[in-house]
Every structure is written in structure tokens, then in C-alpha cells.
Design an enzyme around this catalytic site. Structure first.
Site, PDB file in Angstrom:
ATOM      1  N   GLU A 286      34.598  36.382  45.015  1.00  0.00           N
ATOM      2  CA  GLU A 286      35.823  36.501  44.216  1.00  0.00           C
ATOM      3  C   GLU A 286      36.931  37.261  44.930  1.00  0.00           C
ATOM      4  O   GLU A 286      38.110  36.918  44.782  1.00  0.00           O
ATOM      5  CB  GLU A 286      35.521  37.170  42.869  1.00  0.00           C
ATOM      6  CG  GLU A 286      34.806  36.272  41.865  1.00  0.00           C
ATOM      7  CD  GLU A 286      33.288  36.267  42.007  1.00  0.00           C
ATOM      8  OE1 GLU A 286      32.776  36.733  43.044  1.00  0.00           O
ATOM      9  OE2 GLU A 286      32.606  35.803  41.076  1.00  0.00           O
TER      10      GLU A 286
ATOM     11  N   GLU B 116      26.483  34.710  39.182  1.00  0.00           N
ATOM     12  CA  GLU B 116      26.452  35.500  37.939  1.00  0.00           C
ATOM     13  C   GLU B 116      25.580  34.828  36.873  1.00  0.00           C
ATOM     14  O   GLU B 116      24.867  35.508  36.129  1.00  0.00           O
ATOM     15  CB  GLU B 116      27.886  35.730  37.443  1.00  0.00           C
ATOM     16  CG  GLU B 116      28.621  36.697  38.381  1.00  0.00           C
ATOM     17  CD  GLU B 116      30.083  36.871  38.029  1.00  0.00           C
ATOM     18  OE1 GLU B 116      30.812  35.855  38.035  1.00  0.00           O
ATOM     19  OE2 GLU B 116      30.498  37.998  37.755  1.00  0.00           O
TER      20      GLU B 116
END
Ligand code: 3H9
Length: 696
Positions: A123, A103
Site C-alpha cells: 500500500e 489482509e
């Protein structure tokens, strides 16, 4: 500036180098270091380069910070700050850019990586979704379907594929920082400025309802994947800031969910389980060449796992034709690995030519550093084999039995060197299943235990210490929850209802499907073995014996609880089994009653937790986490519950104890509440408190 981000100005380029070993997790110091570094860069540089020091780019948010109060700056605002930087920001990736790491890279304007680098958004494997813009930026950068696939599988994407997809812009070779600086200079020379992904057009919508439903079905009760699909949908309907806000809310909701707590428990404890305080400073013995006794499915599986780990293996069978059959089995498994692309044809040839041999003589084991016996489960057979090993093996060789329930102390006593003996209990198929129970007998030397764990590491197993008891940690607990399932069948549930309930709970297969796969003769033999010492108060279902007497041994005979037709996947419930069960109920005078799915799950889980608590209290498992890892990696327990004892903590131990006490009113022999559970409830503590060193 924080030490976690080192700042260096090289010409026009400001280098922001992460220094947070071992994996540059994006903890608070790293996040604030990135912000401070960017601010300084804006005042004195023309471009900024973000790079990982040490072995990797950022491996993600710092998972240890989850559950603690969040400290500003949060990762989403760090990524937005990077994206809005007035200078072009470049990330240079080596190692793994995972989760928050990717990210950050998506927040930068240009991305270069070495060819060995991997990127991903794992995740969901922690019961979460990317919470720092990943679900909003990735689908703006690459095709939305591909973004969904990467986010919902959590898989790691190699640099070549990442380039093809457009996640990265270039691949370079050499020192990562030098590559990054050269790339940044080129960007400046070409007059390129910031290129924010957040400003790219919103992705084109796809059939999100269908994809969401498919993710729910595939998740078997897990919610993170399906929630992530909805987060990507928001990217199609919102500008970047609004999308990130929605993503953040969903991330926070998942972070509070029991499922993410279960998966984070699994993440840390699959690493912690093999680190035993008692082995600190104990050097394992050297293991390069091993012997395997037995060329059946188990022996061949162990052999293959060892060969794939680079060990030299000599397999010994009772005669030359059995040795040949064992060698063929090994070759078949390895060829399967070649077909699946896990092993190159050249490596296969090298292993078969140099790393492996099968023999009918124990003398072939005279140089083995460690021998694993995987022969028939019969004490007499084991003792004869260990006496032979005692004669031929060199001094200091480790002698291991792969027994799944026999007394390792008794096996050790049949040698003149019990200190060298331990149990190494692999799970079938041994080259696939991750669990390895390291069974420590009364006289096993510490360095032999350490050798077992070292072998587990080489073979990429999850190695768990177990004491010697019938079935060790896993099979002992299995026996209890299987018995509970049998009792429910006697009282009115069908095996098929129980399988359905437990797959709905998250198990890949229900207990009766598993029994069909493993072969019903194993349970039959165990029941016969235990019959002479059985307590008169024990309720035993005998319909399964009648099935075996009629030759229903499960999948291998085409018939068990289910009927299996050639060429068809899975089985269909066998009406004959229902008839046998009904006959037994009539014989016992039982009026069958209905069981709801919830009740089946609750009783099954209570039986598992109660026995697991006894195994911990009696010291056969050292910590609750040992039990959790055994069930996760050997018995298909759903990872999103973290293991049975983590599940119990998440449900509340007091409620579980109350239920066990109420079941005990029907059968106080089977449902004897574990004293450890009673003590934990009385003290208001959890199993996880014991993992952290607490006592009750
Ligand atoms: C996330 O990023 C959320 C964001 O979207 C949003 C936030 C707002 N944190 O595995 P290893 C420790 S979620 C803390 O043995 P390897 C690990 O416990 C995160 N600690 O090495 C171990 O400690 P110990 C998304 C971490 O080379 C040590 O580092 N990222 C973290 O076999 C070495 O680890 C992930 O899910 C972490 N993020 O494998 C990636 N990662 O020595 C998770 C590792 O005390 N990590 N540790 O046992 C991995 O997949 C592997 O660790 C990795 C290295 C492939 C990186």
C-alpha cells in the site's frame, strides 16, 4: 451469490473461489461474495477454504474503486467477518497475495501457499497504508520490527521467507485448490478450530518515535511510510477493533492526500503509457537477434539489458581493440549482476558463450532483426553508420538510433529505407534505467513502432512514444528547467541551495548534482551547438563554460559544482564555483537576491510544467501522461507526485498560470505561458482530463 466468488461444497469443506480476472482485485462484488459465501458455509460446512481462481490469490483492494463512494461491505469488515467465522477458515495462496489480499489471508485462521507464491503489503507504494487490518494483524502474527519493515517497504515476500516469519503456516506443491482442500481436511481431522489473529497478544512496543523519524527522513517528503509506523504503534496499545478503527481513519486520510493520488496515477499510467490506440492490431516484427553499434557505457548498457532479456546480441565497434573493450565492459556489467545475485554464474557463462559476441565488422550484422546505434552524438557519424547498416542489414531489419537529441528524420533519410528507421532512446545506465523513448520519425512504419514497443516490453522498460523534436520529450523539458535553475543562480540562488530545495521536493538528486554525475562537457557541447541559432533575448549563464574550460567536468574529474574526494560518498560545494558565479553577476550588473526553498521549487516546477504543456500541445507527446512517465522513469521525478503534469493538476493550474505570468514580467522571453495551459485554465479543466480523452 455474486459470480465474483464461486461457491462449491466438497464434503465438509466449503470452497470460496475468487473469479475476478485478471488479478482477483477485491472489488465490491468480491467482497459481498465472500460474506455471502461464509454465511452459507456456516450453515452447511465444517470448514471454509478461500482460494483464487486463475493466476492468483487476491492482488489487493480494487484500486479503480478508490476515490469513488465506498460501498458496504468494506474490506475491513469483510476481514473481521472472516476472522469471526464460527468455522475454521483457511486460505490457500498462489500468485500474489498483496495488500487487501494478504489482509484477507490474515483474517483467515490458517494459511498455506505454493512455493512460488508471494505475499506483501504494498500500500505505501500507492501512498497508502494497509487499511483492512494489516497494520494490526501482521505485528500480532510476526515480530513487530519485521512487520514494520514489510509494511514500510511494500516489498513482496517469497513463500519460504513468509513461512520462516510465520506469515503462512505451510508450503505445499501442486494444484492450489487441491492443496487447500487437503490442508483443510487435515485441520478438521486434527480437531482444530478457528484461530483468530486478532485474539493473539498485542505486539511488544519498540522505539516508535525513532522508527517514525527514520521513515520520514527516508521518505523524502513522502508521508505514507511514517504514517504506517504510527498505525503499527496503535496495535501495541489497542485491542483489535479499536486498532482497526484507528487504522481506517489513517487510511482514509492518506487516500485523500495528493500523494496517494499521484502514486495511483503513476500505477495506472506506467501500464497505460505503452498501450497506444494507433498500434491496436499492428503486429510487431520478430526480434530475436539484435545488433548494437558502439561498446561505450551506453552501448554496453543496452547490450546487457538485451542479453538479460534473453536476446542474442552482436556488438560492433570500429576496430578490434574497441570491440574487446566493449566486450569487457559488457562482461563487467554482467558480473556485477552475478555479484548482486540477479544472474546465476551458469547463466552468465551461457550468455557469454552463446548469446553475445563483439566484432569490428558490420558484416556481422547481416542477420540482425534490429540494430541499435549507440555511437558518438554527431550527425555526420550517425549518417555514415546508417549508410553502412543500409548496405549490410537484411530486408525488414529495424534500424534504430539511440540519439538523445539529433533529428531522426535526417538520420532516416540517409538510408534507402526510412520506414524501417526509428529512435530508441535509452537512458544511462541502460541496464538499470527504466525509461525508453520510442522516437517516431515522419516515415517510420507502424509495425516498426510496434516493434520498438515490443522490444521495450521484452527488456522490461517503460516505453513512451515521442515525436521528433530537439531532445525529444525528456531532454527538451530538462533543458528548460535547467535553464530556469541557471537563471535563479544568476539572480542570487546558489547551485547548492537549488539542489537542496529540489531534493527536499523529492528528487533523488538536485540538477547540479545530476550534471556532475552526467559530465559537464555534455551541456557545454550543447550550448556551443545551439549558440549560432540562439535568440538574442535568451539569458545564458556562462560561468559553467568557464568551469569546463578549467577542466571541471564533474565527478569523472573529481570536480564540478562539487568537489569529490576519493573514497567519500557525495561531494562538497566548490567555493571556486561560487566565485565564478559572483564574477558573472558583477559583469552583468546583477544585484543578487535571496530565494526561499519554496520559491526555488515553484519556479523550477513552473518551468517544467510550462515546457511540458508545450510538448503536449505541439504533439511531440501524445498525452500528458506520456510526459509524466518520462519524467518519473528517466529523470528521478518523485513518484509520489505522479509526474509534473499530475503535480500541476494537484496544485491547481490557475495558480501555476498566474505565477508564470508574474515571472514573465521579469523575462517575457523565457516565461512564455503555454497556450495549452491557458486553454485548460480558461475551460476549468486539468491535464488528467486530456488523459481521459477530453480536448480543449
Ligand atoms: C489495498 O489493497 C488497500 C487495502 O489495504 C485496504 C482497502 C480498504 N486493482 O500489473 P499487471 C490491473 S491497495 C485494480 O499488468 P502483472 C492492472 O492495472 C492495493 N486493478 O499484471 C492491469 O490492468 P490493465 C494493494 C489492478 O502480472 C491488470 O490488473 N495491491 C490491481 O505484471 C494486470 O496487472 C497492490 O498494490 C488492483 N489492485 O502484475 C497490487 N492490480 O491490464 C497492485 C492490478 O488494464 N498490483 N490491476 O493494464 C500489482 O502489483 C500487479 O498488478 C500484480 C500483477 C503483481 C498483482
Amino acid at each position: 451469490m455474486s459470480d465474483a466468488i464461486e461457491y462449491e461444497l466438497k464434503g465438509d469443506i466449503a470452497i470460496l473461489r475468487a473469479n475476478n480476472p485478471p488479478v482477483n482485485a477485491l472489488g465490491h462484488a468480491v467482497r459481498s461474495g465472500l460474506i455471502a459465501g461464509l454465511e452459507r458455509a456456516e450453515s452447511e460446512a465444517k470448514a471454509a477454504l478461500i482460494v483464487g481462481g486463475g493466476r492468483t490469490f487476491f492482488a489487493g483492494a480494487d484500486i479503480k474503486e478508490f476515490g469513488k463512494p465506498f460501498k458496504e461491505p468494506g474490506l475491513p469488515s469483510v476481514c473481521t467477518r472472516i476472522e469471526r467465522c464460527s468455522l475454521p477458515v483457511i486460505s490457500a495462496i498462489h500468485g500474489t497475495a498483496l495488500g487487501g489480499g494478504l489482509e484477507v489471508a490474515l483474517g483467515t485462521h490458517y494459511r498455506i501457499a505454493v512455493s512460488s507464491a508471494k505475499v506483501g503489503l504494498p500500500e505505501v507504494l500507492l501512498g497508502l497504508l494497509p487499511g483492512a487490518g494489516g497494520t494490526q494483524r501482521l505485528p500480532r502474527l510476526i515480530a513487530v520490527e519485521r512487520a514494520i519493515e514489510i509494511i514500510t517497504t511494500g516489498r513482496q515476500v517469497g513463500a519460504a521467507e513468509a513461512l520462516e516469519l510465520g506469515i503462512i503456516d505451510e508450503i505445499g506443491e501442486g494444484d492450489i485448490e487441491e492443496i487447500g482442500v487437503a490442508y483443510a481436511q487435515r485441520i478438521l481431522a486434527e480437531g482444530k478450530g478457528p484461530r483468530p489473529v486478532g485474539n493473539m497478544p498485542r505486539p511488544t512496543p519498540v522505539d516508535f518515535d525513532a522508527i517514525h523519524q527514520a521513515a520520514l527522513t527516508k521518505g523524502r517528503g513522502q508521508i505514507a511510510q511514517a504514517t504506517a509506523v504510527r498505525a503499527v504503534e496503535h496495535a501495541c496499545n489497542n485491542d483489535i477493533d479499536a486498532g482497526i478503527k484507528l487504522e481506517r481513519d489513517m487510511f482514509m486520510a492518506l487516500l485523500k492526500s495528493p500523494q496517494s493520488q499521484g502514486m495511483i496515477h503513476a500505477f495506472f499510467n506506467e501500464r497505460a503509457v505503452s498501450k497506444l490506440p494507433e498500434l491496436k492490431g499492428v503486429e510487431p516484427r520478430d526480434v530475436k537477434a539484435i545488433g548494437v553499434i558502439g561498446g561505450g557505457t551506453m552501448g554496453a548498457g543496452i547490450t546487457v539489458a538485451a542479453l538479460l532479456a534473453g536476446l542474442d546480441v552482436t556488438m560492433v565497434e570500429r576496430d578490434s581493440s574497441a570491440a574487446q573493450a566493449g566486450a569487457d565492459r559488457v562482461s563487467g556489467f554482467l558480473q556485477g549482476s552475478v555479484k548482486r545475485g540477479k544472474l546465476t554464474a551458469d547463466k552468465y557463462d551461457a550468455i557469454m558463450a552463446n548469446g553475445f559476441r563483439a566484432s569490428d565488422s558490420y558484416d556481422a550484422l547481416s542477420n540482425a532483426d534490429l540494430v541499435i546505434e549507440a555511437a558518438f552524438e554527431e550527425m555526420g557519424v550517425k549518417k555514415t553508420i546508417f549508410a553502412k547498416l543500409d548496405r549490410v542489414c537484411k530486408k525488414g531489419a529495424v534500424l534504430a538510433s539511440n540519439t538523445s537529441y539529433l533529428d531522426v528524420n535526417e538520420i532516416a533519410a540517409s538510408t534507402s529505407r526510412p520506414a524501417d528507421v526509428l529512435g530508441l532512446h535509452f537512458f544511462s545506465p541502460a541496464h538499470v534505467m527504466k525509461l525508453l523513448e520510442i522516437v517516431v520519425a515522419a516515415d517510420t512504419a507502424p509495425d516498426v513502432v510496434a516493434t520498438g514497443f515490443a522490444l521495450g516490453k521484452i527488456m522490461r522498460k517503460i516505453a513512451v512514444r515521442s515525436g521528433v523534436c530537439d531532445g525529444f520529450i525528456g531532454n527538451r523539458i530538462l533543458k528548460t528547467y535547467r535553464t530556469c535553475a541557471d537563471h535563479m543562480v544568476l539572480d542570487g540562488a546558489s547551485p547548492f541551495e537549488i539542489d537542496t530545495a529540489m531534493t527536499a521536493f523529492g528528487f533523488a538528486m538536485g540538477p547540479f548534482e545530476v550534471a556532475d554525475l552526467a559530465g559537464l562537457d555534455i551541456g557545454w557541447a550543447t550550448r556551443k551547438r545551439l549558440a549560432p541559432t540562439r535568440d538574442a533575448r535568451e539569458r545564458v549563464a556562462t560561468y559553467a563554460d568557464k568551469m569546463c574550460e578549467a577542466g571541471h567536468f564533474g565527478q569523472k574529474t573529481g570536480q564540478g559544482y562539487y568537489i569529490y574526494e576519493k573514497g567519500k560518498r557525495g561531494g562538497t560545494p566548490d567555493a571556486n564555483v561560487t566565485a565564478l558565479i559572483e564574477a558573472e553577476r558583477r559583469e552583468l550588473g546583477i544585484t543578487p537576491r535571496a530565494f526561499s526553498q519554496d520559491e526555488i521549487q515553484r519556479r523550477y516546477m513552473c518551468a517544467m510544467v510550462n515546457e511540458a504543456a508545450k510538448v503536449v500541445d505541439e504533439g511531440f507527446a501524445r498525452r500528458p501522461l506520456d510526459v509524466d512517465m518520462v519524467l518519473l522513469f528517466g529523470y528521478g521525478f518523485p513518484r509520489h507526485w505522479g509526474g509534473p503534469l499530475k503535480w500541476a493538476d494537484l496544485q491547481g493550474l490557475d495558480g501555476i498560470l498566474v505565477d508564470i505570468q508574474s515571472y514573465a514580467k521579469e523575462d517575457d522571453f523565457f516565461w512564455q505561458p503555454a497556450q495549452l495551459l491557458e486553454r485548460l485554465v480558461a475551460a476549468g479543466k486539468t491535464f488528467d482530463d486530456l488523459n481521459k480523452g477530453d480536448t480543449v
